[in-house]
Design a protein around this motif. Structure first.
Motif, mmCIF file in Angstrom:
data_model
loop_
_atom_site.group_PDB
_atom_site.id
_atom_site.type_symbol
_atom_site.label_atom_id
_atom_site.label_comp_id
_atom_site.label_asym_id
_atom_site.label_seq_id
_atom_site.Cartn_x
_atom_site.Cartn_y
_atom_site.Cartn_z
ATOM 1 N N PHE A 161 0.811 -1.221 0.000
ATOM 2 C CA PHE A 161 0.000 0.000 0.000
ATOM 3 C C PHE A 161 0.845 1.272 0.000
ATOM 4 C CE2 PHE A 161 -1.898 3.344 2.691
ATOM 5 C CZ PHE A 161 -2.900 3.753 1.825
ATOM 6 N N LEU A 162 1.804 1.372 0.913
ATOM 7 C CA LEU A 162 2.499 2.647 1.103
ATOM 8 C C LEU A 162 3.349 3.014 -0.107
ATOM 9 C CD1 LEU A 162 3.090 5.020 2.911
ATOM 10 C CD2 LEU A 162 4.869 3.670 4.041
ATOM 11 N N TRP A 163 4.132 2.057 -0.613
ATOM 12 C CA TRP A 163 5.010 2.377 -1.748
ATOM 13 C C TRP A 163 4.218 2.654 -3.033
ATOM 14 C CZ3 TRP A 163 9.461 4.362 -2.504
ATOM 15 C CH2 TRP A 163 10.121 4.216 -3.718
ATOM 16 N N PRO A 164 3.221 1.863 -3.405
ATOM 17 C CA PRO A 164 2.411 2.263 -4.565
ATOM 18 C C PRO A 164 1.680 3.593 -4.372
ATOM 19 C CG PRO A 164 2.115 -0.065 -4.114
ATOM 20 C CD PRO A 164 2.878 0.501 -2.961
ATOM 21 N N LEU A 165 1.300 3.908 -3.149
ATOM 22 C CA LEU A 165 0.648 5.186 -2.891
ATOM 23 C C LEU A 165 1.583 6.354 -3.173
ATOM 24 C CD1 LEU A 165 -1.841 6.732 -1.763
ATOM 25 C CD2 LEU A 165 -0.789 6.493 0.506
ATOM 26 N N LEU A 166 2.880 6.186 -2.873
ATOM 27 C CA LEU A 166 3.845 7.250 -3.139
ATOM 28 C C LEU A 166 4.219 7.336 -4.617
ATOM 29 C CD1 LEU A 166 6.276 6.795 -0.103
ATOM 30 C CD2 LEU A 166 4.513 8.535 -0.393
ATOM 31 N N MET A 167 4.261 6.201 -5.287
ATOM 32 C CA MET A 167 4.755 6.173 -6.659
ATOM 33 C C MET A 167 3.681 6.489 -7.695
ATOM 34 S SD MET A 167 8.022 5.570 -7.061
ATOM 35 C CE MET A 167 8.191 6.865 -5.827
ATOM 36 N N LEU A 168 2.456 6.030 -7.499
ATOM 37 C CA LEU A 168 1.415 6.146 -8.512
ATOM 38 C C LEU A 168 0.563 7.379 -8.243
ATOM 39 C CD1 LEU A 168 0.325 2.386 -8.678
ATOM 40 C CD2 LEU A 168 1.989 3.584 -10.116
ATOM 41 N N ASN A 169 0.472 8.236 -9.251
ATOM 42 C CA ASN A 169 -0.302 9.463 -9.132
ATOM 43 C C ASN A 169 -1.541 9.473 -10.020
ATOM 44 O OD1 ASN A 169 1.701 10.467 -7.390
ATOM 45 N ND2 ASN A 169 2.895 11.244 -9.121
ATOM 46 N N THR A 170 -1.584 8.609 -11.014
ATOM 47 C CA THR A 170 -2.712 8.557 -11.934
ATOM 48 C C THR A 170 -3.709 7.518 -11.454
ATOM 49 O OG1 THR A 170 -1.202 9.123 -13.737
ATOM 50 C CG2 THR A 170 -3.383 8.307 -14.350
ATOM 51 N N GLU A 171 -4.988 7.875 -11.439
ATOM 52 C CA GLU A 171 -6.013 6.966 -10.949
ATOM 53 C C GLU A 171 -6.136 5.714 -11.808
ATOM 54 O OE1 GLU A 171 -9.679 8.978 -10.489
ATOM 55 O OE2 GLU A 171 -8.960 10.336 -8.911
ATOM 56 N N ASP A 172 -5.853 5.826 -13.103
ATOM 57 C CA ASP A 172 -5.951 4.665 -13.982
ATOM 58 C C ASP A 172 -4.881 3.617 -13.686
ATOM 59 O OD1 ASP A 172 -8.063 5.853 -15.225
ATOM 60 O OD2 ASP A 172 -6.880 6.686 -16.879
ATOM 61 N N LYS A 173 -3.836 3.999 -12.950
ATOM 62 C CA LYS A 173 -2.750 3.073 -12.636
ATOM 63 C C LYS A 173 -2.811 2.558 -11.197
ATOM 64 C CE LYS A 173 0.461 5.247 -15.893
ATOM 65 N NZ LYS A 173 1.778 5.916 -16.061
ATOM 66 N N TYR A 174 -3.806 2.952 -10.447
ATOM 67 C CA TYR A 174 -3.882 2.540 -9.047
ATOM 68 C C TYR A 174 -4.028 1.028 -8.928
ATOM 69 C CZ TYR A 174 -4.471 7.295 -7.205
ATOM 70 O OH TYR A 174 -4.285 8.595 -6.835
ATOM 71 N N THR A 175 -3.414 0.475 -7.880
ATOM 72 C CA THR A 175 -3.656 -0.911 -7.504
ATOM 73 C C THR A 175 -4.826 -0.967 -6.521
ATOM 74 O OG1 THR A 175 -1.984 -0.740 -5.756
ATOM 75 C CG2 THR A 175 -1.257 -1.574 -7.902
ATOM 76 N N ALA A 176 -5.242 -2.171 -6.161
ATOM 77 C CA ALA A 176 -6.447 -2.325 -5.344
ATOM 78 C C ALA A 176 -6.338 -1.651 -3.973
ATOM 79 C CB ALA A 176 -6.779 -3.811 -5.187
ATOM 80 N N PRO A 177 -5.264 -1.820 -3.189
ATOM 81 C CA PRO A 177 -5.220 -1.141 -1.883
ATOM 82 C C PRO A 177 -5.263 0.375 -1.995
ATOM 83 C CG PRO A 177 -3.613 -2.922 -1.960
ATOM 84 C CD PRO A 177 -4.120 -2.747 -3.351
ATOM 85 N N VAL A 178 -4.573 0.942 -2.998
ATOM 86 C CA VAL A 178 -4.563 2.399 -3.159
ATOM 87 C C VAL A 178 -5.933 2.903 -3.588
ATOM 88 C CG1 VAL A 178 -3.466 4.316 -4.357
ATOM 89 C CG2 VAL A 178 -2.112 2.332 -3.705
ATOM 90 N N ALA A 179 -6.574 2.182 -4.513
ATOM 91 C CA ALA A 179 -7.895 2.607 -4.984
ATOM 92 C C ALA A 179 -8.936 2.513 -3.871
ATOM 93 C CB ALA A 179 -8.307 1.758 -6.178
ATOM 94 N N LEU A 180 -8.882 1.472 -3.057
ATOM 95 C CA LEU A 180 -9.840 1.359 -1.952
ATOM 96 C C LEU A 180 -9.617 2.446 -0.912
ATOM 97 C CD1 LEU A 180 -9.914 -2.520 -1.454
ATOM 98 C CD2 LEU A 180 -11.676 -1.075 -2.487
ATOM 99 N N TYR A 181 -8.403 2.915 -0.786
ATOM 100 C CA TYR A 181 -8.121 3.995 0.168
ATOM 101 C C TYR A 181 -8.818 5.291 -0.234
ATOM 102 C CZ TYR A 181 -5.464 7.477 2.792
ATOM 103 O OH TYR A 181 -5.108 8.515 3.604
ATOM 104 N N THR A 182 -9.027 5.485 -1.532
ATOM 105 C CA THR A 182 -9.692 6.701 -1.986
ATOM 106 C C THR A 182 -11.169 6.739 -1.601
ATOM 107 O OG1 THR A 182 -10.158 5.697 -4.143
ATOM 108 C CG2 THR A 182 -8.087 6.919 -3.912
#
Length: 303
Positions: free
Chosen positions: A237-258
């Protein structure tokens, strides 16, 4: 008159010693064995129910709306809003695309990380060179470094390479997994060196020996490493959250956090997404359950 010679006195024969009888414990009555078995079954059943209760609540909450989740008493049976919550989840975060992103990132990471860990473990186990022990110690020492310490230097490295908001920044920095290297090294230590030498005498190269002879023998440990690597990347969760800024590239934990807003939280959609996100991991574990258990316990018994 001549006297007869006196007969030599023979010592009395001692009876052979019989070994002391060992007291054997009488077998437990059948009723006691049945009671013990019934108690074990009841304890296991209770543990299984307690473990399955959160998953059942996720199913119930996925079919309700937010108002019903906070009702008193709370609902204990599934409702009829599963399709509505699924459509709302797809509309809010594009859940189908998010799941495909997570599957792609996790599969690529698992394949590359498992291959690198297996090759490094094989080299540390079967090749003799100076500094091998020191190198192994350095690999194990990296396991004691907290991940939070590495965030700033890793982010600066990815920014200098221009990899921010890319999948290679999510995958590449953690391919050399110290736990995987150590696990595969321990698995390769039990492989006989004589088989490797005989294969070399027959003209086989190092890569052929590794892929055709050695690697198939450690399939249980490799299966355990595959499950561990997939779960690590899938739940990241934490590292993809820092690296990915585009919503189309989000992984599942980052997208659910939104889904967690400042003034509103879609609990039904969040629980539904979390439940659907756990299904691939559960399916992978059930498929490789035998390899996972055998791989983790492979070094516990010698023989």
């Amino acid at each position: 008159m001549t006297s007869l010679p006196a007969r030599a006195s023979t010592p009395p024969r001692t009876p052979p010693r019989t070994p002391p009888r060992t007291r054997t414990r009488p077998p437990a009555p059948r009723r006691v064995r049945l009671l013990g078995r019934a108690a074990a079954v009841l304890a296991l059943t209770a543990g299984a129910l307690v473990s399955a209760l959160p998953f059942y609540w996720m199913v119930v909450a996925s079919t309700r709306d937010n108002a019903e989740l906070f009702a008193s008493p709370p609902p204990f049976l599934p409702g009829g809003r599963l399709l509505h919550n699924l459509v709302a989840l797809q509309h809010s975060i594009g859940f189908g695309r998010v799941m495909l992103n997570s599957v792609g990132v996790s599969v690529v990471y698992t394949v590359l990380s498992s291959l690198i860990s297996a090759m490094c473990g094989y080299g540390l186990a079967k090749y003799r060179f100076r500094g091998r022990g020191l190198l192994l110690g350095l690999v194990l020492a990296t396991m004691m470094i907290p991940f939070q310490v590495l965030l700033v230097p890793l982010f600066q490295m990815m920014a200098s390479l221009g990899w921010v908001d890319t999948y290679q920044a999510v995958i590449l920095p953690f391919l050399a997994n110290s736990f995987g290297i150590f696990l595969m090294r321990q698995a390769f230590l039990g492989f006989p060196d004589e088989l490797i030498e005989s294969a070399r005498m027959d003209g086989a190269g190092d890569l052929r020996i590794f892929y055709r002879i050695v690697l198939p023998v450690v399939r249980p440990q490799l299966g355990a490493l595959v499950i561990f690597s997939f779960m690590t990347q899938w739940n990241a969760f934490l590292w993809p959250l820092l690296m990915l800024n585009t919503e189309d590239k989000y992984t599942a934990p980052v997208a659910l956090y939104t889904l967690i807003g400042q003034s509103h939280v879609d609990y039904a959609g969040l629980i539904l997404g979390s439940f659907l996100a756990t299904l691939p991991v559960m399916l992978l574990f059930f498929l490789f359950q035998k390899q996972f258990v055998s791989g983790l316990l492979g070094g516990a018994v010698k023989g």
